[in-house]
Motif scaffolding. Structure first.
Motif, short mmCIF file in Angstrom:
data_model
loop_
_atom_site.label_atom_id
_atom_site.label_comp_id
_atom_site.label_asym_id
_atom_site.label_seq_id
_atom_site.Cartn_x
_atom_site.Cartn_y
_atom_site.Cartn_z
N ARG A 245 27.80 -5.34 14.87
CA ARG A 245 27.97 -6.31 15.96
C ARG A 245 29.02 -7.34 15.57
O ARG A 245 29.02 -7.86 14.46
N ARG A 246 29.92 -7.65 16.49
CA ARG A 246 30.95 -8.66 16.26
C ARG A 246 30.57 -9.95 16.98
O ARG A 246 30.12 -9.92 18.12
N ASN A 247 30.74 -11.08 16.30
CA ASN A 247 30.53 -12.35 16.97
C ASN A 247 31.77 -12.69 17.80
O ASN A 247 32.71 -11.89 17.89
N VAL A 248 31.78 -13.86 18.42
CA VAL A 248 32.89 -14.19 19.31
C VAL A 248 34.20 -14.33 18.56
O VAL A 248 35.29 -14.30 19.16
N TRP A 249 34.13 -14.49 17.25
CA TRP A 249 35.35 -14.61 16.44
C TRP A 249 35.84 -13.23 15.97
O TRP A 249 36.89 -13.15 15.33
N GLY A 250 35.08 -12.19 16.27
CA GLY A 250 35.49 -10.85 15.88
C GLY A 250 34.96 -10.40 14.54
O GLY A 250 35.29 -9.31 14.07
N ASP A 251 34.14 -11.23 13.87
CA ASP A 251 33.60 -10.89 12.56
C ASP A 251 32.34 -10.04 12.69
O ASP A 251 31.54 -10.23 13.61
N THR A 252 32.16 -9.13 11.73
CA THR A 252 30.93 -8.35 11.61
C THR A 252 30.23 -8.75 10.33
O THR A 252 30.79 -9.47 9.48
N ALA A 253 29.00 -8.28 10.16
CA ALA A 253 28.27 -8.56 8.92
C ALA A 253 29.05 -8.04 7.71
O ALA A 253 29.11 -8.70 6.67
N TYR A 254 29.67 -6.87 7.86
CA TYR A 254 30.43 -6.29 6.74
C TYR A 254 31.65 -7.13 6.40
O TYR A 254 31.92 -7.40 5.23
N SER A 255 32.40 -7.55 7.43
CA SER A 255 33.61 -8.32 7.16
C SER A 255 33.28 -9.67 6.54
O SER A 255 34.02 -10.18 5.69
N ILE A 256 32.15 -10.26 6.95
CA ILE A 256 31.73 -11.53 6.36
C ILE A 256 31.29 -11.31 4.92
O ILE A 256 31.67 -12.05 4.01
N ALA A 257 30.47 -10.29 4.70
CA ALA A 257 29.93 -10.05 3.36
C ALA A 257 31.02 -9.79 2.33
O ALA A 257 30.97 -10.32 1.22
N LYS A 258 32.03 -9.01 2.68
CA LYS A 258 33.04 -8.63 1.68
C LYS A 258 34.10 -9.70 1.45
O LYS A 258 34.88 -9.60 0.51
N ALA A 259 34.13 -10.73 2.31
CA ALA A 259 35.12 -11.79 2.15
C ALA A 259 34.85 -12.57 0.86
O ALA A 259 33.71 -12.94 0.59
N PRO A 260 35.87 -12.84 0.04
CA PRO A 260 35.67 -13.60 -1.21
C PRO A 260 35.03 -14.96 -0.98
O PRO A 260 34.32 -15.46 -1.84
N ARG A 261 35.27 -15.54 0.19
CA ARG A 261 34.67 -16.84 0.50
C ARG A 261 33.15 -16.75 0.57
O ARG A 261 32.44 -17.71 0.30
#
Length: 308
Positions: A245-261
């Motif tokens: 699922r993408r939020n309104v910013w286009g992020d998914t759980a995977y894209s958030i999890a793998k981000a170094p931040r």
């Protein structure tokens, strides 16, 4: 004839064919549509046990005791193994979930036993099990179990207060859920799910859900307990929280999890979600990736003008 379900002298000399798949016990291999498919040890061991019990429902406790002997594991490990097995088979309908009990193979199974002890020896077809035609003895067990469950359900229903409306049933509040996630309280999250909280429900107007909120812990507390976060993430996903699922910013759980931040690519939660996305032909694959091209509805939700 030797009982094909037993681990006796024929053990290791069996081969099962079912729904276009072949499991060769001696080779410890799974072939799907003529192509050998790599499968992890636990899912493959589960397949072998379900094949040994073809036509029967195998309880979760029995599978846990058999696949993980002398090891204490959470039920989520069993669910994960089933998911990986279904991905390898390429057909979710082969392994049927029997609600509240366990799992069974839902397709006809043909068992062959090698005539000799060498791999070059041929096979003799010994039996075919069709789960749609069960012997009366097994049907009677199910009927008896159904009657017992019905009696228990009626007794429970009869004992409930008659003046309590359905709307009075308590559901967890947002602060309760937030505290459980931010404190990585595994027991509390388990209780909240049991109380009726739906992990798949969007958390806010930006389309974030419980899994997204959990991943923020990586940014808030770098010294967090990774094992607890992994256990909670599994519970959320098994409870229905989507990984694509993408939020309104286009992020998914995977894209958030793998981000170094946030958690980064080496975090166990990131690796688990990545395996779910790309671990087999049934995964959502690139749908797990972020996309920053907002839809018309997302632009409207953010108060942005229509594109173009």
């Amino acid at each position: 004839m030797v009982d094909p379900r037993g681990d006796d002298e024929i053990g290791g000399h069996r081969r099962w064919s079912f729904a276009g798949c072949v499991f060769d016990e001696a080779q410890w291999s799974l072939t799907v549509a003529g192509r050998r498919v790599p499968v992890e040890a636990k899912p493959l061991a589960m397949l072998r046990y379900l094949l040994l019990r073809a036509g029967e429902t195998v309880s979760k406790d029995e599978l846990l005791d058999t696949i993980w002997p002398n090891v204490t594991v959470v039920e989520a490990s069993l669910t994960t193994a089933v998911r990986k097995l279904r991905l390898a088979l390429g057909n979710e309908d082969i392994v049927e979930t029997v609600s509240g009990i366990g799992y069974r193979l839902a397709v006809p199974v043909e068992l062959e036993i090698r005539r000799g002890g060498n791999a070059a020896d041929g096979f003799d077809a010994k039996s075919v099990v069709d789960p749609s035609h069960r012997p009366w003895g097994q049907r009677s067990i199910w009927i008896g179990a159904a009657i017992v469950l019905l009696v228990i359900a009626l007794a429970v229903a009869w004992g409930r207060p008659r003046n309590r409306a359905a709307s009075d049933v308590r559901t967890p509040s947002a602060p309760e859920v937030a505290d459980a996630l931010r404190e990585l309280d595994v027991a509390a999250v388990k209780r909240l799910v049991a109380a009726g909280w739906d992990p798949a429900r969007p958390w806010d107007k930006e389309g974030n859900d419980a899994l997204t909120i959990l991943l923020n812990q990586c940014e808030w507390d770098r010294a967090h307990d990774r094992r607890k976060m992994l256990l909670i993430a599994r519970m959320l996903i098994e409870g229905g929280a989507p990984i694509d699922r993408r939020n309104v910013w286009g992020d998914t759980a995977y894209s958030i999890a793998k981000a170094p931040r946030y958690c980064g690519p080496d975090h166990p939660v990131t690796q688990m979600i990545e395996a779910m996305c790309y671990g087999g032909s049934m995964g959502p694959r690139d749908l797990c990736l972020a996309t920053y091209e907002l839809t018309a509805g997302q632009r409207l939700a953010q108060g942005l003008p229509p594109k173009g």
